[in-house]
Design a protein around this motif. Sequence first.
Motif, PDB file in Angstrom:
ATOM      1  N   MET A 100     -14.296   5.972  -4.824  1.00  0.00           N
ATOM      2  CA  MET A 100     -13.128   5.109  -4.984  1.00  0.00           C
ATOM      3  C   MET A 100     -12.766   4.492  -3.628  1.00  0.00           C
ATOM      4  SD  MET A 100      -9.378   6.168  -6.425  1.00  0.00           S
ATOM      5  CE  MET A 100      -9.239   5.610  -8.081  1.00  0.00           C
ATOM      6  N   LYS A 101     -12.465   3.205  -3.632  1.00  0.00           N
ATOM      7  CA  LYS A 101     -12.127   2.498  -2.399  1.00  0.00           C
ATOM      8  C   LYS A 101     -10.709   2.856  -1.944  1.00  0.00           C
ATOM      9  CE  LYS A 101     -10.982  -1.875  -2.346  1.00  0.00           C
ATOM     10  NZ  LYS A 101     -10.130  -2.770  -1.863  1.00  0.00           N
ATOM     11  N   GLU A 102     -10.565   3.074  -0.654  1.00  0.00           N
ATOM     12  CA  GLU A 102      -9.237   3.376  -0.125  1.00  0.00           C
ATOM     13  C   GLU A 102      -8.428   2.086  -0.031  1.00  0.00           C
ATOM     14  OE1 GLU A 102      -7.888   4.771   4.110  1.00  0.00           O
ATOM     15  OE2 GLU A 102      -8.373   6.510   2.881  1.00  0.00           O
ATOM     16  N   ASN A 103      -7.209   2.155  -0.488  1.00  0.00           N
ATOM     17  CA  ASN A 103      -6.335   0.987  -0.494  1.00  0.00           C
ATOM     18  C   ASN A 103      -5.282   1.080   0.597  1.00  0.00           C
ATOM     19  OD1 ASN A 103      -7.494  -0.169  -2.870  1.00  0.00           O
ATOM     20  ND2 ASN A 103      -6.414   1.364  -4.071  1.00  0.00           N
ATOM     21  N   LYS A 104      -4.852  -0.087   1.070  1.00  0.00           N
ATOM     22  CA  LYS A 104      -3.736  -0.192   2.002  1.00  0.00           C
ATOM     23  C   LYS A 104      -2.750  -1.177   1.404  1.00  0.00           C
ATOM     24  CE  LYS A 104      -6.433   0.631   6.183  1.00  0.00           C
ATOM     25  NZ  LYS A 104      -6.812   0.122   7.499  1.00  0.00           N
ATOM     26  N   LEU A 105      -1.528  -0.725   1.174  1.00  0.00           N
ATOM     27  CA  LEU A 105      -0.506  -1.575   0.568  1.00  0.00           C
ATOM     28  C   LEU A 105       0.744  -1.585   1.439  1.00  0.00           C
ATOM     29  CD1 LEU A 105      -0.812  -0.247  -3.096  1.00  0.00           C
ATOM     30  CD2 LEU A 105      -1.834  -2.323  -2.165  1.00  0.00           C
ATOM     31  N   VAL A 106       1.467  -2.708   1.412  1.00  0.00           N
ATOM     32  CA  VAL A 106       2.744  -2.843   2.110  1.00  0.00           C
ATOM     33  C   VAL A 106       3.731  -3.441   1.118  1.00  0.00           C
ATOM     34  CG1 VAL A 106       3.984  -3.931   4.027  1.00  0.00           C
ATOM     35  CG2 VAL A 106       1.599  -3.242   4.329  1.00  0.00           C
ATOM     36  N   ALA A 107       4.934  -2.889   1.069  1.00  0.00           N
ATOM     37  CA  ALA A 107       5.951  -3.421   0.154  1.00  0.00           C
ATOM     38  C   ALA A 107       7.331  -3.257   0.767  1.00  0.00           C
ATOM     39  CB  ALA A 107       5.885  -2.695  -1.181  1.00  0.00           C
ATOM     40  N   ASP A 108       8.239  -4.157   0.406  1.00  0.00           N
ATOM     41  CA  ASP A 108       9.622  -4.101   0.851  1.00  0.00           C
ATOM     42  C   ASP A 108      10.531  -3.802  -0.332  1.00  0.00           C
ATOM     43  OD1 ASP A 108       8.665  -4.858   3.308  1.00  0.00           O
ATOM     44  OD2 ASP A 108       9.853  -6.676   3.480  1.00  0.00           O
ATOM     45  N   PHE A 109      11.563  -3.017  -0.084  1.00  0.00           N
ATOM     46  CA  PHE A 109      12.544  -2.683  -1.114  1.00  0.00           C
ATOM     47  C   PHE A 109      13.938  -2.726  -0.507  1.00  0.00           C
ATOM     48  CE2 PHE A 109       8.704  -0.322  -2.273  1.00  0.00           C
ATOM     49  CZ  PHE A 109       8.512  -0.758  -3.580  1.00  0.00           C
ATOM     50  N   ILE A 110      14.912  -3.144  -1.302  1.00  0.00           N
ATOM     51  CA  ILE A 110      16.324  -3.084  -0.914  1.00  0.00           C
ATOM     52  C   ILE A 110      16.890  -1.789  -1.500  1.00  0.00           C
ATOM     53  CG2 ILE A 110      18.603  -4.158  -1.097  1.00  0.00           C
ATOM     54  CD1 ILE A 110      16.686  -5.859   0.511  1.00  0.00           C
ATOM     55  N   ILE A 111      17.574  -1.028  -0.660  1.00  0.00           N
ATOM     56  CA  ILE A 111      18.210   0.217  -1.125  1.00  0.00           C
ATOM     57  C   ILE A 111      19.618  -0.118  -1.612  1.00  0.00           C
ATOM     58  CG2 ILE A 111      19.046   2.504  -0.437  1.00  0.00           C
ATOM     59  CD1 ILE A 111      15.961   2.258  -0.666  1.00  0.00           C
TER      60      ILE A 111
END
Length: 96
Positions: A1-12
């Motif tokens: 399985m390929k290793e993934n890199k993800l970035v995401a923004d969230f408002i708390i």
Amino acid sequence: MKENKLVADFIINNPNGLHARPGAFLVAALKPFKSEVKITNTNRDSKIVNAKSLLSLMVLGVKKGHNIRVFIQGDDAQETLDTLQSAILNGLGESV
């Protein structure tokens, strides 16, 4: 399985921000996943810390309305992100 890199923004949107109770909920939600999860508070000049550490989360000083940026790396990155997004949108164990 390929290793993934993800970035995401969230408002708390929690009334008191990311304090101990929602912080512990977030850590517990991330615990089953193998991916490394880092987090920073983009509203402050904060460090990037381990999102699986409650103490590290508390240092960020995330208040209501603050934006957090998460960096997820690992084989189960997408599943980790999906769980994190759901947890935040559902209030991290609190009413929002």
